[in-house]
Design a protein around this motif. Structure first.
Motif, short mmCIF file in Angstrom:
data_model
loop_
_atom_site.label_atom_id
_atom_site.label_comp_id
_atom_site.label_asym_id
_atom_site.label_seq_id
_atom_site.Cartn_x
_atom_site.Cartn_y
_atom_site.Cartn_z
N SER A 1 0.92 -1.36 -0.02
CA SER A 1 0.11 -0.01 0.06
C SER A 1 0.82 1.25 -0.06
N LEU A 2 1.76 1.35 0.79
CA LEU A 2 2.74 2.58 0.83
C LEU A 2 3.49 2.55 -0.58
N PHE A 3 3.94 1.39 -1.17
CA PHE A 3 4.66 1.56 -2.28
C PHE A 3 3.53 2.09 -3.58
N TYR A 4 2.15 1.64 -3.51
CA TYR A 4 1.19 2.17 -4.39
C TYR A 4 1.07 3.51 -4.27
N PHE A 5 1.03 4.34 -2.92
CA PHE A 5 0.77 5.47 -3.02
C PHE A 5 1.97 6.18 -3.18
N ALA A 6 3.10 5.86 -2.66
CA ALA A 6 4.39 6.61 -2.90
C ALA A 6 4.60 6.75 -4.21
N THR A 7 4.41 6.01 -5.06
CA THR A 7 4.61 5.95 -6.62
C THR A 7 3.62 6.74 -7.49
N GLU A 8 2.45 6.94 -6.72
CA GLU A 8 1.32 7.60 -7.22
C GLU A 8 0.51 6.93 -8.47
N LEU A 9 0.48 5.19 -7.99
CA LEU A 9 -0.10 4.50 -9.19
C LEU A 9 -1.49 4.82 -9.43
N HIS A 10 -1.99 5.43 -8.23
CA HIS A 10 -3.64 5.45 -8.06
C HIS A 10 -3.89 6.87 -9.23
N ARG A 11 -2.98 7.58 -9.70
CA ARG A 11 -3.04 8.67 -10.45
C ARG A 11 -2.68 8.42 -11.89
N THR A 12 -2.41 7.18 -12.16
CA THR A 12 -2.21 7.01 -13.66
C THR A 12 -3.41 6.73 -14.53
N VAL A 13 -4.32 6.23 -13.61
CA VAL A 13 -5.74 5.86 -14.60
C VAL A 13 -6.56 7.06 -14.17
N GLN A 14 -6.90 7.54 -15.28
CA GLN A 14 -7.89 8.85 -15.24
C GLN A 14 -8.71 8.96 -16.29
#
Length: 161
Positions: free
Chosen positions: A148-161
């Motif tokens: 989860s920390l890796f997911y949010f630190a690399t901002e993977l959640h911002r790649t799909v828009q």
């Protein structure tokens, strides 16, 4: 055109009610809220706990469906620009508290489902795993946190828009 919109409204509301019923069914089947109340010796507040789960679910639905009405940061930035540092600190604190409680809830829900299914003991017996089961579970939790920390630190959640 009106019938089409009415059909979309009825369909959307039906799907929303079905998914909410599914979430509440899982919570009831697992017995998560009574289990929390039993562990904390606060059984007299079970109804309050259940109401707070429903309130949280409805609040999450509102924020998801109507994001333009839940932009409190923009409102505060526009009307109180001189206290921006205070609002930023309060927002970071609120996110930290929410993240802590949401993570605890999701972790407890996952463990309650696993306990209900008895999947961890069955898995441990099948692979002849005798000692260190607590360490293995702690390792799984640590892996989930690191992911989860890796997911949010690399901002993977911002790649799909």
């Amino acid at each position: 055109m009106l019938i089409r919109q009415l059909l979309l409204i009825v369909t959307g509301a039906s799907y929303g009610l079905l998914s909410a019923a599914g979430v509440f069914t899982v919570l009831v089947a697992v017995g998560l809220i009574p289990r929390f109340a039993g562990k904390t010796h606060t059984a007299r507040y079970v109804l309050l706990y259940e109401e707070m789960v429903i309130f949280g679910t409805l609040s999450g639905c509102f924020v998801t469906i109507f994001p333009e009405y839940s932009q409190w940061g923009n409102y505060l930035r526009e009307h109180f620009p001189e206290q921006m540092r205070l609002w930023t600190a309060a927002g970071i604190g609120a996110q930290a508290v929410f993240g802590l409680f949401a993570g605890m809830f999701i972790g407890c829900l996952a463990l309650a489902i696993a306990e209900m299914l008895d999947s961890i003991p069955i898995f441990a017996r099948r692979i002849s795993f005798r000692h260190g089961l607590g360490g293995a579970i702690l390792g799984m939790a640590a892996g989930k946190i690191c992911g989860s920390l890796f997911y949010f630190a690399t901002e993977l959640h911002r790649t799909v828009q």
